[in-house]
Design a protein around this motif. Structure first.
Motif, PDB file in Angstrom:
ATOM      1  N   LYS A 189       0.823  -1.196   0.000  1.00 27.90           N
ATOM      2  CA  LYS A 189       0.000   0.000   0.000  1.00 27.90           C
ATOM      3  C   LYS A 189       0.865   1.256   0.000  1.00 27.90           C
ATOM      4  O   LYS A 189       1.907   1.298   0.643  1.00 27.90           O
ATOM      5  CB  LYS A 189      -0.845  -0.082   1.270  1.00 27.90           C
ATOM      6  N   LYS A 190       0.420   2.274  -0.701  1.00 29.03           N
ATOM      7  CA  LYS A 190       1.070   3.576  -0.659  1.00 29.03           C
ATOM      8  C   LYS A 190       0.288   4.446   0.322  1.00 29.03           C
ATOM      9  O   LYS A 190      -0.930   4.574   0.210  1.00 29.03           O
ATOM     10  CB  LYS A 190       1.091   4.219  -2.045  1.00 29.03           C
ATOM     11  N   TYR A 191       0.975   5.002   1.303  1.00 27.69           N
ATOM     12  CA  TYR A 191       0.345   5.804   2.345  1.00 27.69           C
ATOM     13  C   TYR A 191       0.451   7.288   2.007  1.00 27.69           C
ATOM     14  O   TYR A 191       1.472   7.740   1.490  1.00 27.69           O
ATOM     15  CB  TYR A 191       1.005   5.530   3.694  1.00 27.69           C
ATOM     16  N   SER A 192      -0.574   8.047   2.362  1.00 26.94           N
ATOM     17  CA  SER A 192      -0.582   9.479   2.055  1.00 26.94           C
ATOM     18  C   SER A 192       0.192  10.300   3.077  1.00 26.94           C
ATOM     19  O   SER A 192       0.567  11.446   2.803  1.00 26.94           O
ATOM     20  CB  SER A 192      -2.021   9.992   1.954  1.00 26.94           C
TER      21      SER A 192
ATOM     22  N   LYS B 261       7.392   1.765  -2.228  1.00 31.05           N
ATOM     23  CA  LYS B 261       6.098   2.419  -2.489  1.00 31.05           C
ATOM     24  C   LYS B 261       5.962   3.727  -1.726  1.00 31.05           C
ATOM     25  O   LYS B 261       5.237   4.625  -2.135  1.00 31.05           O
ATOM     26  CB  LYS B 261       4.945   1.507  -2.066  1.00 31.05           C
ATOM     27  N   ASN B 262       6.651   3.838  -0.582  1.00 33.96           N
ATOM     28  CA  ASN B 262       6.493   4.990   0.310  1.00 33.96           C
ATOM     29  C   ASN B 262       7.790   5.778   0.488  1.00 33.96           C
ATOM     30  O   ASN B 262       7.969   6.481   1.479  1.00 33.96           O
ATOM     31  CB  ASN B 262       5.965   4.508   1.660  1.00 33.96           C
ATOM     32  N   LYS B 263       8.667   5.682  -0.479  1.00 31.77           N
ATOM     33  CA  LYS B 263       9.967   6.342  -0.431  1.00 31.77           C
ATOM     34  C   LYS B 263       9.846   7.852  -0.209  1.00 31.77           C
ATOM     35  O   LYS B 263      10.692   8.472   0.433  1.00 31.77           O
ATOM     36  CB  LYS B 263      10.727   6.052  -1.724  1.00 31.77           C
TER      37      LYS B 263
ATOM     38  N   ARG C  97       8.091   9.319   1.813  1.00 29.96           N
ATOM     39  CA  ARG C  97       7.921   9.577   3.249  1.00 29.96           C
ATOM     40  C   ARG C  97       9.271   9.553   3.982  1.00 29.96           C
ATOM     41  O   ARG C  97       9.334   9.802   5.170  1.00 29.96           O
ATOM     42  CB  ARG C  97       6.997   8.533   3.884  1.00 29.96           C
TER      43      ARG C  97
END
Length: 60
Positions: free
Chosen positions: A2-5, A44-46, A48
């Motif tokens: 999942k990609k988190y906002s 996916k969340n790089k 962040r």
């Protein structure tokens, strides 16, 4: 995976953040070592990873 906002949402699933295997927290204090190691989730969340140490949303 999942990609988190934002980090608040990521930290609900990964309490201490998520990083790629072999990553080390860049800090002048006590480094976070208990983050989840998962290359796919990190990738996916790089965005962040503000300090570019290979760990997204690290916290103690």
């Amino acid at each position: 995976m999942k990609k988190y906002s934002n980090c608040k949402k990521l930290n609900k699933d990964y309490k201490h953040g998520v990083g790629k295997p072999g990553a080390h927290d860049h800090t002048s204090g006590t480094p976070v070592t208990n983050f989840t190691r998962n290359k796919a989730v990190y990738t996916k969340n790089k965005a962040r990873d503000r300090d570019k140490d290979g760990i997204a949303c690290e916290k103690k």
